[in-house]
Design a protein around this motif. Structure first.
Motif, PDB file in Angstrom:
ATOM      1  N   GLY A  46      18.352  37.249  29.814  1.00 24.66           N
ATOM      2  CA  GLY A  46      19.346  36.799  30.798  1.00 24.66           C
ATOM      3  C   GLY A  46      20.337  35.815  30.192  1.00 24.66           C
ATOM      4  O   GLY A  46      20.327  35.562  28.982  1.00 24.66           O
ATOM      5  N   THR A  56      17.296  31.527  33.540  1.00 20.31           N
ATOM      6  CA  THR A  56      16.176  32.030  34.352  1.00 20.31           C
ATOM      7  C   THR A  56      14.913  31.217  34.094  1.00 20.31           C
ATOM      8  O   THR A  56      14.188  30.851  35.023  1.00 20.31           O
ATOM      9  CB  THR A  56      15.898  33.519  34.022  1.00 20.31           C
ATOM     10  N   GLU A  77      21.267  27.976  38.795  1.00 24.79           N
ATOM     11  CA  GLU A  77      20.697  28.985  39.715  1.00 24.79           C
ATOM     12  C   GLU A  77      21.555  30.246  39.732  1.00 24.79           C
ATOM     13  O   GLU A  77      21.051  31.363  39.685  1.00 24.79           O
ATOM     14  CB  GLU A  77      20.650  28.436  41.147  1.00 24.79           C
ATOM     15  N   LYS A  78      22.862  30.055  39.797  1.00 26.01           N
ATOM     16  CA  LYS A  78      23.775  31.207  39.854  1.00 26.01           C
ATOM     17  C   LYS A  78      23.744  31.994  38.553  1.00 26.01           C
ATOM     18  O   LYS A  78      23.796  33.219  38.540  1.00 26.01           O
ATOM     19  CB  LYS A  78      25.196  30.750  40.190  1.00 26.01           C
ATOM     20  N   ALA A 112      21.171  32.175  36.580  1.00 22.84           N
ATOM     21  CA  ALA A 112      19.866  32.850  36.520  1.00 22.84           C
ATOM     22  C   ALA A 112      19.907  34.181  37.269  1.00 22.84           C
ATOM     23  O   ALA A 112      19.189  35.122  36.927  1.00 22.84           O
ATOM     24  CB  ALA A 112      18.786  31.945  37.105  1.00 22.84           C
ATOM     25  N   LYS A 113      20.770  34.265  38.289  1.00 20.97           N
ATOM     26  CA  LYS A 113      20.832  35.486  39.093  1.00 20.97           C
ATOM     27  C   LYS A 113      21.972  36.412  38.681  1.00 20.97           C
ATOM     28  O   LYS A 113      22.079  37.533  39.169  1.00 20.97           O
ATOM     29  CB  LYS A 113      21.004  35.118  40.569  1.00 20.97           C
ATOM     30  N   ASN A 126      24.349  38.936  36.552  1.00 22.99           N
ATOM     31  CA  ASN A 126      24.068  40.113  35.737  1.00 22.99           C
ATOM     32  C   ASN A 126      24.894  40.058  34.448  1.00 22.99           C
ATOM     33  O   ASN A 126      25.762  40.878  34.221  1.00 22.99           O
ATOM     34  CB  ASN A 126      24.390  41.372  36.558  1.00 22.99           C
ATOM     35  N   TYR A 155      29.394  37.084  35.480  1.00 23.97           N
ATOM     36  CA  TYR A 155      29.512  35.663  35.854  1.00 23.97           C
ATOM     37  C   TYR A 155      30.949  35.169  35.707  1.00 23.97           C
ATOM     38  O   TYR A 155      31.476  34.482  36.569  1.00 23.97           O
ATOM     39  CB  TYR A 155      28.563  34.822  35.000  1.00 23.97           C
ATOM     40  N   VAL A 191      25.934  34.615  45.298  1.00 25.67           N
ATOM     41  CA  VAL A 191      25.413  34.542  43.940  1.00 25.67           C
ATOM     42  C   VAL A 191      26.396  35.194  42.984  1.00 25.67           C
ATOM     43  O   VAL A 191      26.932  36.265  43.263  1.00 25.67           O
ATOM     44  CB  VAL A 191      24.049  35.283  43.873  1.00 25.67           C
ATOM     45  N   GLU A 207      27.460  39.121  42.436  1.00 24.78           N
ATOM     46  CA  GLU A 207      27.487  39.921  43.667  1.00 24.78           C
ATOM     47  C   GLU A 207      28.958  40.099  44.055  1.00 24.78           C
ATOM     48  O   GLU A 207      29.806  39.305  43.657  1.00 24.78           O
ATOM     49  CB  GLU A 207      26.730  39.199  44.783  1.00 24.78           C
TER      50      GLU A 207
END
Length: 303
Positions: free
Chosen positions: A48, A215, A253-254, A256-257, A259, A264, A295, A298
């Motif tokens: 990640g 992550t 946190e963002k 870690a989520k 892709n 990002y 996030v 998304e």
């Protein structure tokens, strides 16, 4: 317009005194914040997104463990070679009418990143970046800029380099809590490391700095793994929330989520100022933040 959710964060130990004093003496006029810039360095890895974190001595408004950054400097106003989006474009992206301030934030971001990590977002033209910035000569230049013996803009001009502002992406704007003695109004940016460059800590001031997997850091947030590794008196035995300011934790946190880097970095962010507020939760002082639920990576827009 995204939904903002109420989040509670622990009060970092170095803010406890200021928080209690603020409550005991009644709320006063907050101290004026200094403008600051911080850069979130990113790279993809099999586990990640990874980002560069460093230890900050003293009571930094950016946190004890933080992304590279610091307060803006008078020299950030100096003339400098500029490639990429104009200061006017940056002001629009950052949601401010103050073009001069937007320009200072961009110069300050590139300067602080160079001082603290040696990563230099500069080149002779828009198709190339400077390479091999890990030499002893470059470390000397970093030390000179950090000690204000020479200005960053002088170092660039001497080498015929211009800022590659196209390599930065605006992230978010965080304001220190009202009660803090040292306050920053920080603009966060993101960047990936240019070809043939590697981050390293500053010889004279650096204590600890390395790539971490977002992550993994978030998965271990309630443990003392990171603080113990940094190994300083004000990090050992502390959890992530006690080492970092809420803004940095939320960005992790963002990450870690997310892709990957591209997802990002290409995420649309609406300019918005976030600020932690002091609250008493059943006798425990905490920081309350209204943060976007969305996030990175998304399709929704984040605020």
């Amino acid at each position: 317009m995204p939904h903002l959710a109420r989040r509670l964060f622990v009060l970092p130990p170095d803010l406890e005194g200021a928080a209690r004093s603020w409550l005991e003496h009644g709320e006063r006029t907050p101290r004026k914040p200094r403008f600051a810039s911080s850069v979130v360095l990113l790279r993809d890895s099999p586990t990640g997104l990874e980002t560069w974190l460093g230890y900050r001595p003293g009571e930094s408004p950016l946190g004890v463990v933080a992304f590279p950054g610091g307060s803006l400097d008078a020299s950030d106003d100096d003339a400098v070679g500029w490639l990429g989006p104009s200061p006017q474009h940056w002001a629009e992206q950052m949601g401010t009418d103050d073009v001069g301030l937007a320009r200072r934030h961009v110069v300050g971001a590139v300067r602080e990143l160079f001082e603290e990590t040696g990563v230099l977002l500069a080149g002779p033209d828009l198709s190339s970046t400077v390479e091999a910035t890990s030499t002893a000569e470059w470390m000397k230049a970093r030390e000179a800029v950090a000690s204000q013996e020479k200005s960053f803009t002088e170092e660039l001009a001497k080498r015929g380099l211009s800022l590659r502002t196209d390599l930065l992406k605006p992230l978010v704007n965080w304001l220190s809590p009202d009660f803090a003695h040292r306050r920053f109004n920080t603009r966060y940016f993101a960047a990936t490391v240019p070809m043939n460059q590697q981050p390293s800590i500053l010889e004279s001031k650096g204590v600890w700095g390395r790539w971490v997997c977002a992550t993994k850091v978030i998965a271990e947030r309630d443990t003392t793994v990171l603080g113990d590794e940094v190994g300083q008196d004000n990090t050992v035995g502390l959890t992530l929330g006690q080492l970092m300011v809420p803004g940095s934790e939320i960005m992790l946190e963002k990450m870690a989520k997310a892709n990957g880097c591209i997802a990002y970095l290409s995420y649309k962010r609406t300019p918005h100022v976030y600020q932690p507020r002091l609250v008493d939760e059943n006798g425990t002082l905490m920081l309350e933040v209204e943060a976007a639920k969305t996030v990175a990576g998304e399709p929704q827009r984040e605020r």
